[in-house]
Scaffold this motif. Structure first.
Motif, short mmCIF file in Angstrom:
data_model
loop_
_atom_site.label_atom_id
_atom_site.label_comp_id
_atom_site.label_asym_id
_atom_site.label_seq_id
_atom_site.Cartn_x
_atom_site.Cartn_y
_atom_site.Cartn_z
N PRO A 94 0.81 -1.23 0.00
CA PRO A 94 0.00 0.00 0.00
C PRO A 94 0.83 1.27 0.00
CG PRO A 94 -0.18 -1.14 2.11
CD PRO A 94 0.49 -2.08 1.18
N LEU A 95 1.97 1.25 0.69
CA LEU A 95 2.82 2.44 0.72
C LEU A 95 3.42 2.72 -0.66
CD1 LEU A 95 4.63 2.03 4.16
CD2 LEU A 95 3.05 3.84 3.49
N PHE A 101 0.66 7.87 -5.90
CA PHE A 101 -0.42 8.86 -5.81
C PHE A 101 0.14 10.24 -5.47
CE2 PHE A 101 -4.85 7.04 -5.62
CZ PHE A 101 -4.51 5.79 -6.11
N VAL A 102 1.03 10.28 -4.48
CA VAL A 102 1.51 11.55 -3.95
C VAL A 102 2.44 12.26 -4.94
CG1 VAL A 102 2.84 12.59 -2.06
CG2 VAL A 102 1.21 10.78 -1.57
N MET A 103 3.09 11.50 -5.82
CA MET A 103 3.96 12.14 -6.81
C MET A 103 3.19 13.10 -7.71
SD MET A 103 6.74 9.49 -8.35
CE MET A 103 8.02 8.74 -7.34
N LEU A 104 1.93 12.80 -7.96
CA LEU A 104 1.10 13.67 -8.79
C LEU A 104 0.58 14.81 -7.93
CD1 LEU A 104 -0.90 10.90 -10.68
CD2 LEU A 104 1.04 12.22 -11.54
N LEU A 111 -6.52 8.86 -0.33
CA LEU A 111 -5.71 7.65 -0.15
C LEU A 111 -6.52 6.47 0.36
CD1 LEU A 111 -2.51 9.27 1.43
CD2 LEU A 111 -3.00 8.79 -0.97
N TRP A 112 -7.78 6.70 0.77
CA TRP A 112 -8.56 5.59 1.30
C TRP A 112 -8.82 4.48 0.28
CZ3 TRP A 112 -13.03 4.58 -1.24
CH2 TRP A 112 -13.63 5.61 -1.95
N MET A 117 -8.48 -1.35 -1.83
CA MET A 117 -7.84 -2.27 -2.77
C MET A 117 -7.07 -3.38 -2.06
SD MET A 117 -6.35 0.03 -5.92
CE MET A 117 -5.61 1.28 -4.88
N MET A 118 -6.41 -3.02 -0.97
CA MET A 118 -5.54 -3.99 -0.29
C MET A 118 -6.31 -4.89 0.66
SD MET A 118 -2.78 -3.40 -1.75
CE MET A 118 -1.93 -4.70 -0.85
N ALA A 119 -7.55 -4.54 1.04
CA ALA A 119 -8.29 -5.33 2.01
C ALA A 119 -8.45 -6.79 1.60
CB ALA A 119 -9.65 -4.68 2.27
N PRO A 120 -8.91 -7.12 0.36
CA PRO A 120 -9.02 -8.54 -0.01
C PRO A 120 -7.67 -9.26 0.02
CG PRO A 120 -10.26 -7.17 -1.53
CD PRO A 120 -9.43 -6.24 -0.71
#
Length: 383
Positions: A94-95, A101-104, A111-112, A117-120
């Motif tokens: 996730p990081l 994301f943050v680069m843009l 970020l939620w 996406m990572m939960a499953p």
């Protein structure tokens, strides 16, 4: 495979070195604000923090997989591998997405969705731990590939939006664009994931270490050389708030368009000549559309609309002025029979780097600087 690794002390040493590198990179980004790689660039503080956390997670990733090399029971090794996978799904992966994301910097993307996406993935890995089985691993890997494909599509679209935003707000794009960074970083992360799920021999483990080193070095360079654009972003948000106030006071969107076309639009051109073109404001390296709007006393939204109505972007406007300024300097030097340097003339025309000047000429004329200068010389000879 792990038996072979245990018999290779060199690998254990390299593994520890890479772990230390990741932790040192994390501390550097989290606790040092000044840039060592590019001292003249102010990098985004938000990006430094998230990348520092990613490096810390990478270092911890090496720590929680390290017991595998010293365990002898296959069951214990499998359990350690399962637990490592759960921790990876909670931190490293996730990081890595958040860093992208943050680069843009055109806007603050939420970020939620990363957690969604990572939960499953987390649930699947946790099920592997509880059941002590690899039975659903193919399903997990299939989901990872699906998420990767979705992210690839999203980032391609986001990068196009980001590129348009840059061209609408900045003339000097040096230290701002990230397309190449995303392409290279995406390849690295893809290879990283492939190796993370491969158990075909120690060669893959050595390759993993090499990828880690490249990733650490590359991300450090990217973070240090990327300019912070948050000031312009905050000003844009303020402008949006001002526009929303107009709507609340009864001004409609059509009224705004009419006002723009009848009065403000007609006044912007002389204001640009008075406050930008005549004092050569466009020669300043750090000039952007938000600052220009303040200098001429026009709402940034209206100024952007004005450029759009003229069939150009802010980037086109400033670069046209700079290229014309360069031509003037060149003609003066030729007329005075003065020795000159093209790079120096480009810098005096507002370009911080020659590569930026070269890319602008290439985009506008389809020629390299050398070919373009040859055309200028021919035109000068004919006249």
């Amino acid at each position: 495979m792990y038996d072979q690794i245990r018999e290779a002390p060199l690998y254990i040493i390299l593994y520890a070195i890479v772990t230390a590198m990741a932790m040192m990179a994390s501390c550097y980004l989290l606790f040092r604000r000044a840039n060592a790689i590019a001292p003249d660039v102010t990098s985004p503080a938000r990006l430094r923090r998230w990348t520092g956390l990613f490096f810390a997670a990478t270092a911890l990733n090496h720590v929680w997989y390290m017991p595998i090399f010293f365990l002898s029971s296959s069951e214990d090794i499998m359990m350690a591998d399962f637990i490592g996978g759960v921790l990876d799904s909670l931190t490293v992966f996730p990081l890595a997405i958040i860093v992208l994301f943050v680069m843009l910097q055109d806007r603050r993307r939420p970020l939620w969705p990363v957690a969604v996406m990572m939960a499953p993935f987390v649930v699947g890995k946790a099920w592997c731990v509880a059941s002590r089985s690899y039975a659903i691993l193919p399903i997990i890997l299939g989901y990872v590939l699906l998420v990767g494909a979705g992210l690839t599509i999203y980032f391609v679209r986001a990068l196009r939006q980001y590129g348009r935003w840059l061209r609408d707000n900045y003339a000097d794009l040096e230290h701002k664009e990230v397309w190449e960074s995303f392409a290279v970083l995406g390849i690295m992360l893809l290879v990283f994931v492939i190796y993370a799920y491969t158990n075909d021999g120690p060669v893959y483990q050595y390759a993993m270490l090499m990828i880690d080193v490249l990733l650490i070095g590359y991300l450090l360079w990217r973070v240090e050389t990327l300019s912070d654009l948050s000031n312009s972003l905050s000003q844009d948000v303020q402008v949006e708030s001002d526009d929303s106030l107009l709507i609340h006071t009864g001004t409609t969107e059509n009224d705004e368009d009419n006002a723009l076309s009848l009065s403000i639009r007609n006044n912007i051109e002389p204001l640009l000549k008075l406050y930008c073109e005549e004092p050569h404001l466009y020669l300043q390296h750090d000039i952007n559309i938000s600052r220009l709007s303040r200098e001429i006393g026009v709402n940034r939204f209206y100024l952007s609309q004005y450029f759009s109505s003229q069939g150009m972007t802010y980037n086109d406007y400033i670069n046209d002025l700079r290229i014309n300024h360069f031509i003037s300097l060149y003609l003066e030097a030729v007329a005075a029979h003065r020795i000159f340097n093209v790079r120096q003339l480009a810098q005096e025309s507002g370009y911080r780097s020659y590569s930026t000047f070269n890319s602008v000429i290439k985009r506008k004329t389809g020629k390299s600087v050398t070919a373009w200068m040859k055309t200028l010389n021919e035109d000068l000879g004919e006249s």
